[in-house]
Write a protein that holds these residues in place. Structure first.
Motif, PDB file in Angstrom:
ATOM      1  N   ALA A   1      11.616   1.293   8.443  1.00  0.00           N
ATOM      2  CA  ALA A   1      12.783   1.896   7.798  1.00  0.00           C
ATOM      3  C   ALA A   1      12.616   3.411   7.699  1.00  0.00           C
ATOM      4  CB  ALA A   1      12.975   1.295   6.418  1.00  0.00           C
ATOM      5  N   PRO A   2      13.724   4.142   7.661  1.00  0.00           N
ATOM      6  CA  PRO A   2      13.648   5.604   7.588  1.00  0.00           C
ATOM      7  C   PRO A   2      12.833   6.118   6.396  1.00  0.00           C
ATOM      8  CG  PRO A   2      15.883   4.903   8.078  1.00  0.00           C
ATOM      9  CD  PRO A   2      15.097   3.671   7.766  1.00  0.00           C
ATOM     10  N   HIS A   3      12.833   5.400   5.282  1.00  0.00           N
ATOM     11  CA  HIS A   3      12.113   5.867   4.097  1.00  0.00           C
ATOM     12  C   HIS A   3      10.624   5.498   4.121  1.00  0.00           C
ATOM     13  CE1 HIS A   3      13.057   1.706   2.996  1.00  0.00           C
ATOM     14  NE2 HIS A   3      12.008   1.765   2.199  1.00  0.00           N
ATOM     15  N   GLU A   4      10.213   4.741   5.135  1.00  0.00           N
ATOM     16  CA  GLU A   4       8.816   4.307   5.225  1.00  0.00           C
ATOM     17  C   GLU A   4       8.052   5.219   6.185  1.00  0.00           C
ATOM     18  OE1 GLU A   4       9.188  -0.455   4.605  1.00  0.00           O
ATOM     19  OE2 GLU A   4       9.521   0.301   6.620  1.00  0.00           O
ATOM     20  N   ASP A   5       6.818   5.496   5.857  1.00  0.00           N
ATOM     21  CA  ASP A   5       5.977   6.276   6.747  1.00  0.00           C
ATOM     22  C   ASP A   5       4.834   5.378   7.205  1.00  0.00           C
ATOM     23  OD1 ASP A   5       4.581   8.141   8.176  1.00  0.00           O
ATOM     24  OD2 ASP A   5       4.642   9.675   6.619  1.00  0.00           O
ATOM     25  N   ILE A   6       5.067   4.684   8.307  1.00  0.00           N
ATOM     26  CA  ILE A   6       4.089   3.733   8.825  1.00  0.00           C
ATOM     27  C   ILE A   6       2.794   4.452   9.206  1.00  0.00           C
ATOM     28  CG2 ILE A   6       3.628   2.056  10.672  1.00  0.00           C
ATOM     29  CD1 ILE A   6       5.590   1.118   8.482  1.00  0.00           C
ATOM     30  N   ALA A   7       2.906   5.700   9.629  1.00  0.00           N
ATOM     31  CA  ALA A   7       1.698   6.452   9.999  1.00  0.00           C
ATOM     32  C   ALA A   7       0.717   6.523   8.830  1.00  0.00           C
ATOM     33  CB  ALA A   7       2.071   7.854  10.471  1.00  0.00           C
ATOM     34  N   LEU A   8       1.226   6.651   7.609  1.00  0.00           N
ATOM     35  CA  LEU A   8       0.339   6.699   6.442  1.00  0.00           C
ATOM     36  C   LEU A   8      -0.370   5.370   6.222  1.00  0.00           C
ATOM     37  CD1 LEU A   8       2.452   8.752   3.867  1.00  0.00           C
ATOM     38  CD2 LEU A   8       0.468   9.501   5.186  1.00  0.00           C
ATOM     39  N   ILE A   9       0.306   4.278   6.511  1.00  0.00           N
ATOM     40  CA  ILE A   9      -0.314   2.961   6.383  1.00  0.00           C
ATOM     41  C   ILE A   9      -1.379   2.791   7.461  1.00  0.00           C
ATOM     42  CG2 ILE A   9       0.109   0.463   6.473  1.00  0.00           C
ATOM     43  CD1 ILE A   9       2.961   1.116   5.427  1.00  0.00           C
ATOM     44  N   ILE A  10      -1.067   3.241   8.681  1.00  0.00           N
ATOM     45  CA  ILE A  10      -2.016   3.135   9.785  1.00  0.00           C
ATOM     46  C   ILE A  10      -3.260   3.978   9.517  1.00  0.00           C
ATOM     47  CG2 ILE A  10      -2.349   3.665  12.244  1.00  0.00           C
ATOM     48  CD1 ILE A  10       0.602   2.739  12.637  1.00  0.00           C
ATOM     49  N   VAL A  11      -3.080   5.157   8.930  1.00  0.00           N
ATOM     50  CA  VAL A  11      -4.223   6.022   8.597  1.00  0.00           C
ATOM     51  C   VAL A  11      -5.169   5.316   7.635  1.00  0.00           C
ATOM     52  CG1 VAL A  11      -4.861   8.145   7.348  1.00  0.00           C
ATOM     53  CG2 VAL A  11      -3.081   8.198   9.088  1.00  0.00           C
ATOM     54  N   ASP A  12      -4.628   4.488   6.756  1.00  0.00           N
ATOM     55  CA  ASP A  12      -5.460   3.773   5.784  1.00  0.00           C
ATOM     56  C   ASP A  12      -6.212   2.583   6.381  1.00  0.00           C
ATOM     57  OD1 ASP A  12      -4.859   5.498   3.710  1.00  0.00           O
ATOM     58  OD2 ASP A  12      -3.223   4.267   2.926  1.00  0.00           O
ATOM     59  N   LEU A  13      -5.878   2.222   7.628  1.00  0.00           N
ATOM     60  CA  LEU A  13      -6.598   1.133   8.281  1.00  0.00           C
ATOM     61  C   LEU A  13      -8.005   1.598   8.650  1.00  0.00           C
ATOM     62  CD1 LEU A  13      -3.827  -0.097  10.778  1.00  0.00           C
ATOM     63  CD2 LEU A  13      -4.480  -1.172   8.610  1.00  0.00           C
ATOM     64  N   SER A  14      -8.903   0.651   8.803  1.00  0.00           N
ATOM     65  CA  SER A  14     -10.252   0.996   9.252  1.00  0.00           C
ATOM     66  C   SER A  14     -10.184   1.433  10.712  1.00  0.00           C
ATOM     67  CB  SER A  14     -11.189  -0.205   9.101  1.00  0.00           C
ATOM     68  OG  SER A  14     -10.852  -1.200  10.060  1.00  0.00           O
ATOM     69  N   GLU A  15     -11.235   2.081  11.183  1.00  0.00           N
ATOM     70  CA  GLU A  15     -11.286   2.518  12.578  1.00  0.00           C
ATOM     71  C   GLU A  15     -11.151   1.321  13.522  1.00  0.00           C
ATOM     72  OE1 GLU A  15     -11.125   4.819  15.763  1.00  0.00           O
ATOM     73  OE2 GLU A  15     -11.198   5.620  13.735  1.00  0.00           O
ATOM     74  N   GLU A  16     -11.793   0.221  13.185  1.00  0.00           N
ATOM     75  CA  GLU A  16     -11.725  -0.993  14.000  1.00  0.00           C
ATOM     76  C   GLU A  16     -10.294  -1.530  14.056  1.00  0.00           C
ATOM     77  OE1 GLU A  16     -13.231  -5.576  13.736  1.00  0.00           O
ATOM     78  OE2 GLU A  16     -14.624  -4.037  13.014  1.00  0.00           O
ATOM     79  N   GLU A  17      -9.605  -1.517  12.919  1.00  0.00           N
ATOM     80  CA  GLU A  17      -8.220  -2.000  12.877  1.00  0.00           C
ATOM     81  C   GLU A  17      -7.291  -1.082  13.679  1.00  0.00           C
ATOM     82  OE1 GLU A  17      -8.409  -4.169   8.504  1.00  0.00           O
ATOM     83  OE2 GLU A  17      -7.942  -2.017   8.638  1.00  0.00           O
ATOM     84  N   ARG A  18      -7.516   0.205  13.595  1.00  0.00           N
ATOM     85  CA  ARG A  18      -6.704   1.132  14.389  1.00  0.00           C
ATOM     86  C   ARG A  18      -6.930   0.907  15.887  1.00  0.00           C
ATOM     87  NH1 ARG A  18      -7.953   4.822  10.180  1.00  0.00           N
ATOM     88  NH2 ARG A  18      -9.548   5.862  11.402  1.00  0.00           N
ATOM     89  N   CYS A  19      -8.159   0.603  16.266  1.00  0.00           N
ATOM     90  CA  CYS A  19      -8.453   0.288  17.668  1.00  0.00           C
ATOM     91  C   CYS A  19      -7.723  -0.986  18.102  1.00  0.00           C
ATOM     92  CB  CYS A  19      -9.967   0.128  17.884  1.00  0.00           C
ATOM     93  SG  CYS A  19     -10.843   1.701  17.885  1.00  0.00           S
ATOM     94  N   GLN A  20      -7.743  -1.993  17.227  1.00  0.00           N
ATOM     95  CA  GLN A  20      -7.020  -3.234  17.521  1.00  0.00           C
ATOM     96  C   GLN A  20      -5.541  -2.956  17.730  1.00  0.00           C
ATOM     97  OE1 GLN A  20      -7.671  -5.827  14.221  1.00  0.00           O
ATOM     98  NE2 GLN A  20      -9.764  -6.376  14.812  1.00  0.00           N
ATOM     99  N   LEU A  21      -5.001  -2.115  16.893  1.00  0.00           N
ATOM    100  CA  LEU A  21      -3.581  -1.784  16.970  1.00  0.00           C
ATOM    101  C   LEU A  21      -3.264  -1.067  18.293  1.00  0.00           C
ATOM    102  CD1 LEU A  21      -0.865  -1.819  15.487  1.00  0.00           C
ATOM    103  CD2 LEU A  21      -1.526   0.312  14.404  1.00  0.00           C
ATOM    104  N   ARG A  22      -4.134  -0.160  18.698  1.00  0.00           N
ATOM    105  CA  ARG A  22      -3.922   0.579  19.951  1.00  0.00           C
ATOM    106  C   ARG A  22      -4.032  -0.352  21.167  1.00  0.00           C
ATOM    107  NH1 ARG A  22      -6.648   4.916  17.233  1.00  0.00           N
ATOM    108  NH2 ARG A  22      -8.644   4.096  17.889  1.00  0.00           N
ATOM    109  N   GLU A  23      -4.917  -1.338  21.098  1.00  0.00           N
ATOM    110  CA  GLU A  23      -5.149  -2.233  22.235  1.00  0.00           C
ATOM    111  C   GLU A  23      -3.988  -3.174  22.485  1.00  0.00           C
ATOM    112  OE1 GLU A  23      -8.844  -4.202  21.453  1.00  0.00           O
ATOM    113  OE2 GLU A  23     -10.005  -2.340  21.687  1.00  0.00           O
ATOM    114  N   ILE A  24      -3.221  -3.459  21.472  1.00  0.00           N
ATOM    115  CA  ILE A  24      -2.121  -4.428  21.623  1.00  0.00           C
ATOM    116  C   ILE A  24      -0.959  -3.843  22.350  1.00  0.00           C
ATOM    117  CG2 ILE A  24      -0.414  -5.724  20.310  1.00  0.00           C
ATOM    118  CD1 ILE A  24      -2.567  -6.463  18.395  1.00  0.00           C
TER     119      ILE A  24
END
Length: 189
Positions: free
Chosen positions: A166-189
Motif C-alpha cells: 500500500a502507498p502508506h507502507e514502506d516495505i523497504a523498512l520491513i526488509i531492512v529489519d530482516l536478517s542477512e540470510e532472510e534478505r538473501c532468501q528474498l533476493r533469490e526468489i
C-alpha cells in the motif's frame, strides 16, 4: 451556499469531465468526504474512477469511516473493492452481510498468507483480480503480511499477480529489519 452547491453537483458528478472534477477538487478538497458522508454511490464511484484519494483524513476521519458511521454501507463496500482501507470504525455486528463477507474474504486471504496456503491464495486471487492490496482489518496489505511472516515465495507470487504494498507502507523498512540470510532468501526468489 457553498455546501449546497457541492451537494447539488453530487447527483451529476458521474457525468462530469475529468477537467471539471479536477478544477472542482482544486477549489474544494472535501468533495470525497461529502460524497461518502451523504452516501452518494454514483459520485463516489466517479471520484474513484478519476483517481481521487479516499485514504486521506479530515478531522481524524477518512471518507470510508464517515460512510460507515452514517450507515452508507454500499459506499464503504465500493471503497474497499477499489483498494481503499477498511474503516477503523468497522464493526461486523452492524455491517450488512455483503460487506461482512468482503471483509471476511480479506481476512481469509491474510490467514492463508500467514499459514502459507498457496492454493487458497490462488483461489481467492483468481476471483478478485482487481484487488491490489487486500487490506486486513489492521490496514496491512497482503504484500506486507507476506514479508512480515517471512513467506517470501508468497511475496513473489503476490507480486506476479499484480499485487502491491500500500502507498502508506514502506516495505523497504520491513526488509531492512530482516536478517542477512532472510534478505538473501528474498533476493533469490
Amino acid at each position: 451556499k457553498f455546501l449546497y452547491f457541492l451537494g447539488s453537483i453530487l447527483d451529476d458528478i458521474s457525468h462530469m469531465s475529468y477537467l471539471k472534477i479536477k478544477k472542482l477538487m482544486e477549489r474544494c478538497y472535501m468533495l470525497q468526504f461529502l460524497a461518502a458522508e451523504k452516501g452518494h454511490v454514483a459520485a463516489v464511484n466517479a471520484l474513484i474512477n478519476f483517481g481521487i484519494d479516499f485514504d486521506c483524513e479530515h478531522e481524524g476521519k477518512t471518507p470510508a469511516e464517515l460512510a460507515f458511521e452514517n450507515q452508507h454501507f454500499a459506499v464503504v463496500l465500493n471503497l474497499l473493492k477499489a483498494n481503499f482501507k477498511i474503516p477503523s470504525n468497522y464493526n461486523a455486528e452492524t455491517a450488512p452481510m455483503e460487506l461482512r463477507n468482503f471483509v471476511n474474504l480479506c481476512t481469509q486471504f491474510h490467514e492463508a498468507i500467514k499459514n502459507g496456503d498457496v492454493e487458497k491464495l490462488k483461489e481467492v486471487r483468481a476471483e478478485n483480480t482487481d484487488l491490489r492490496y487486500f487490506y486486513d482489518v489492521n490496514n496491512k496489505s497482503a504484500i506486507r503480511v507476506a514479508v512480515e511472516n517471512k513467506h517470501f515465495h508468497i511475496y513473489k507470487l503476490l507480486l506476479k499477480s499484480k499485487m502491491y504494498s500500500a502507498p502508506h507502507e514502506d516495505i523497504a523498512l520491513i526488509i531492512v529489519d530482516l536478517s542477512e540470510e532472510e534478505r538473501c532468501q528474498l533476493r533469490e526468489i
